[in-house]
Design an enzyme around this catalytic site. Structure first.
Site, PDB file in Angstrom:
ATOM      1  N   GLU A   1       0.826  -1.201   0.000  1.00 37.45           N
ATOM      2  CA  GLU A   1       0.000   0.000   0.000  1.00 37.45           C
ATOM      3  C   GLU A   1       0.863   1.255   0.000  1.00 37.45           C
ATOM      4  O   GLU A   1       0.535   2.244  -0.644  1.00 37.45           O
ATOM      5  CB  GLU A   1      -0.944   0.003   1.214  1.00 37.45           C
ATOM      6  CG  GLU A   1      -2.050  -1.033   1.131  1.00 37.45           C
ATOM      7  CD  GLU A   1      -2.939  -0.851  -0.091  1.00 37.45           C
ATOM      8  OE1 GLU A   1      -3.012   0.268  -0.622  1.00 37.45           O
ATOM      9  OE2 GLU A   1      -3.543  -1.841  -0.535  1.00 37.45           O
TER      10      GLU A   1
ATOM     11  N   TYR B   1      -6.244   6.129   4.837  1.00 32.55           N
ATOM     12  CA  TYR B   1      -6.358   5.166   3.750  1.00 32.55           C
ATOM     13  C   TYR B   1      -5.543   3.893   4.041  1.00 32.55           C
ATOM     14  O   TYR B   1      -6.054   2.777   3.959  1.00 32.55           O
ATOM     15  CB  TYR B   1      -5.898   5.789   2.418  1.00 32.55           C
ATOM     16  CG  TYR B   1      -5.675   4.713   1.400  1.00 32.55           C
ATOM     17  CD1 TYR B   1      -6.748   4.117   0.758  1.00 32.55           C
ATOM     18  CD2 TYR B   1      -4.389   4.198   1.167  1.00 32.55           C
ATOM     19  CE1 TYR B   1      -6.566   3.066  -0.108  1.00 32.55           C
ATOM     20  CE2 TYR B   1      -4.196   3.141   0.292  1.00 32.55           C
ATOM     21  CZ  TYR B   1      -5.293   2.583  -0.339  1.00 32.55           C
ATOM     22  OH  TYR B   1      -5.111   1.527  -1.176  1.00 32.55           O
TER      23      TYR B   1
ATOM     24  N   ASP C   1      -9.304   5.892  -2.158  1.00 32.29           N
ATOM     25  CA  ASP C   1      -8.093   6.396  -2.821  1.00 32.29           C
ATOM     26  C   ASP C   1      -8.536   7.099  -4.109  1.00 32.29           C
ATOM     27  O   ASP C   1      -9.739   7.272  -4.343  1.00 32.29           O
ATOM     28  CB  ASP C   1      -7.088   5.258  -3.089  1.00 32.29           C
ATOM     29  CG  ASP C   1      -7.515   4.397  -4.268  1.00 32.29           C
ATOM     30  OD1 ASP C   1      -8.721   4.409  -4.616  1.00 32.29           O
ATOM     31  OD2 ASP C   1      -6.656   3.707  -4.843  1.00 32.29           O
TER      32      ASP C   1
END
Ligand code: SF4
Length: 594
Positions: free
Chosen positions: A113, A197, A215
């Protein structure tokens, strides 16, 4: 329950669930981590957060929301079955799916990520694979040096990401007993560099927490699906998008759902060329429906909405200008409704008060993209114009279709800066030609990375060359100034800075070679340079230098002259170049070659 009541009913709140199997021994550890006093009492996805979401949604035009639980169910099912068929085979997905140990799984997701932020999947794959081979566990990463991290990260950009990742791994190992926090809230609170996020992505993919994430891809998909034309960076829209993501995430497969939404934005609902005909949520997409209805004109738009609204409100159009309650027999056309009413002013209250009320609850004219007489049939909302539609100054552009959403907010151009830098080379050094690199400060842009000696400069300044020479001498002692040559320029844009490098070269031919450099500097062979922790910009600079060497083609010409700035680097341990001349021992060669 009437359809309309069903539409207006608040959606079922997502429940937490962990689909992936947990190792029993992890449960106790989890409690220990979560009971730590360092956890602050903030719960973005807790009860307070859900109440906030309900209040937020109640204040907005229902057109932009998901009011019908059936729509939420269809959205989830369609998206997940599409994902099961179409998902890309990516190394982090394989690793997370096959990993039983929760900490290792969360670490694998975390690394991916962080790398994927602002970076294309194709670029990340190679970096991710090398990273996980080198540091397969949190403990491995925690024991690595920042130099090694920067070295592996070189070329991926946004270098602070690697540093923060390593800081986070150290914190987990040294302060949290080696165990990752298990929820989005605690991940965000306890780990440096982990924002909302990333925390949500780790919690949902690795631990199965039912938390939605937003996102750039999800922003695009949701703005199109719900025709949200207001600035997606505004606080209101951002809050709504998180609320929608939380509402839509599948409590049984939250990690898959989040990845599916992002995958849809990355591969189907793309910024410029969305493939709506292959989209699994096309039937629920207002943007796409607006495009197809607008092809039929405003009457087409209204006919579609009338069908839906009369179904919901159980109104029956008699065909002679009156409405009655009861099951619908045939779909009324907007033209028949309008032609039966004497004037726009008379239509609303006289002919269909219930429908009028229904319309008001459903959408405003701007939500549906209506104007003129048709738009006037929608009563103006008491709260003023819809806050989720594009402002009237930015009308719908028929040539752009669904890409009218999301609204493109004006981006601030990057700040322009100039720098003068020099490739200082010893062609006759032991072990082959060596170039001098110096380390950047440990904070700020490109923190801790290596670069050719440089000074900041001002465009059109006259003393850039002298300042650069002084900088070089502060590292390497007296130098033959006349050999310092300007070779060209390189322009590189970082996230918020457009940096123009004036590239100089200086080859110390015929001089005594050295291999030892003062602290903060290194003489590297060309091979070592290419694997060192240097930025892409420095590699471009080196290409200009190499292009100017005998036997290679000419590099680019220089552009307007710059002036040096007053940047002055202290030169700890500064020595004259000749003073470095001594027989190299193994340790000094090693240290210079790192
Ligand atoms: Fe799907 Fe097209 Fe709507 Fe995007 S705009 S969500 S691709 S139907």
């Amino acid at each position: 329950m009437s359809i309309w009541r069903a539409i207006m009913k608040k959606p079922r709140t997502a429940v937490r669930s962990c689909q992936r199997k947990r190792a029993p021994c992890q449960e106790g550890r989890e409690k220990r981590v979560l009971s730590g006093r360092q956890v602050k009492p903030s719960t973005p996805n807790g009860l307070a957060g859900r109440q906030e979401e309900v209040l937020l949604q109640a204040s907005l035009s229902p057109y932009h929301l998901f009011r019908d639980p059936a729509d939420v169910r269809v959205f989830r099912e369609n998206l997940l079955s599409w994902y099961d068929r179409e998902k890309r085979d990516l190394p982090w997905r394989r690793r997370a799916e096959g990993e039983v140990d929760l900490d290792r799984r969360a670490y694998a997701v975390w690394v991916s990520e962080v790398m994927l932020q602002q970076t294309q999947v194709a670029t990340v794959i190679n970096y991710y694979t090398r990273w996980m081979q080198k540091w397969p566990t949190l403990q491995d990463l925690a024991s690595a040096s920042l130099e090694e991290v920067n070295q592996l990260w070189a070329g991926l950009g946004y270098y602070s990401r690697g540093r923060r990742l390593q800081e986070g791994a150290r914190k987990v190992v040294e302060e949290l007993g080696g165990h990752m926090p298990r929820t989005a809230e605690t991940l965000q609170q306890l780990l440096p560099g982990v924002g909302r996020y990333t925390a949500g992505a780790i919690a949902s993919i690795a631990f199965g927490q039912a938390t939605g994430v937003v996102d750039g891809n999800v922003v695009r998909v949701l703005c199109r699906v719900r025709a949200i034309g207001a600035d997606p960076r505004s606080a209101l829209v951002s809050q709504l998008l998180w609320s929608l993501a939380q509402q839509l995430v599948d409590p049984a497969r939250p990690g898959d759902w989040n990845q599916a939404a992002m995958e849809l934005g990355a591969t189907v609902c793309t910024p410029q060329h969305p493939r709506c005909s292959q989209c699994p949520v096309q039937s629920l997409c207002w943007a796409q429906q607006r495009v197809s209805r607008l092809r039929k004109g405003q009457a087409g738009v209204l006919d579609g909405d009338l069908w839906r609204l009369t179904s919901a409100s159980r109104l029956r159009w008699s065909g002679n200008g009156s409405w009655a309650r009861g099951p619908r027999r045939a779909a009324p056309t907007w033209r028949s409704v309008v032609s039966a009413s004497p004037s726009p002013a008379a239509r609303r209250p006289a002919l269909y008060p219930t429908l009028s009320k229904t319309l008001q609850s459903w959408a405003t004219a701007c939500c549906l993209g209506l104007s003129g007489a048709a738009g006037s049939l929608f009563p103006a909302p008491r709260a003023g114009p819809c806050r989720l539609c594009a402002p009237p100054t930015e009308p719908w552009d028929p040539t752009r279709g669904v890409t009218n959403f999301p609204r493109k907010a004006g981006r601030r151009p990057p700040r322009e800066e100039c720098s003068a830098t020099c490739v200082l080379e010893q062609p006759g050094a032991l072990g082959g030609p060596r170039v001098l690199l110096v380390q950047r400060p440990s904070s700020g842009l490109l923190a801790g990375l290596w670069q050719f000696p440089a000074v900041t400069a001002e465009p059109s300044g006259p003393r850039e060359r002298e300042a650069l020479l002084r900088e070089l001498q502060s590292w390497a002692g007296p130098l033959p100034a006349p050999r310092l040559r300007h070779l060209g320029q390189v322009v590189h844009t970082f996230s918020h800075i457009k940096l123009t490098y004036q590239v100089y070269g200086l080859a110390l031919e015929g001089q005594t070679p050295v291999t030892v450099a003062p602290p903060g500097a290194r003489w590297l062979t060309r091979e070592e340079f290419h694997t060192a922790a240097v930025s892409t910009a420095m590699k471009k600079v080196f290409r200009v230098y190499e292009g100017q060497q005998p036997g290679t083609r000419k590099g680019p010409k220089r552009c307007p002259v710059s002036t040096p700035s007053s940047r002055k680097k202290p030169s700890p341990g500064q020595q004259l170049l000749d003073s470095f001349f001594r027989p190299p021992d193994a340790s000094s060669l090693n240290s210079t070659a790192q």
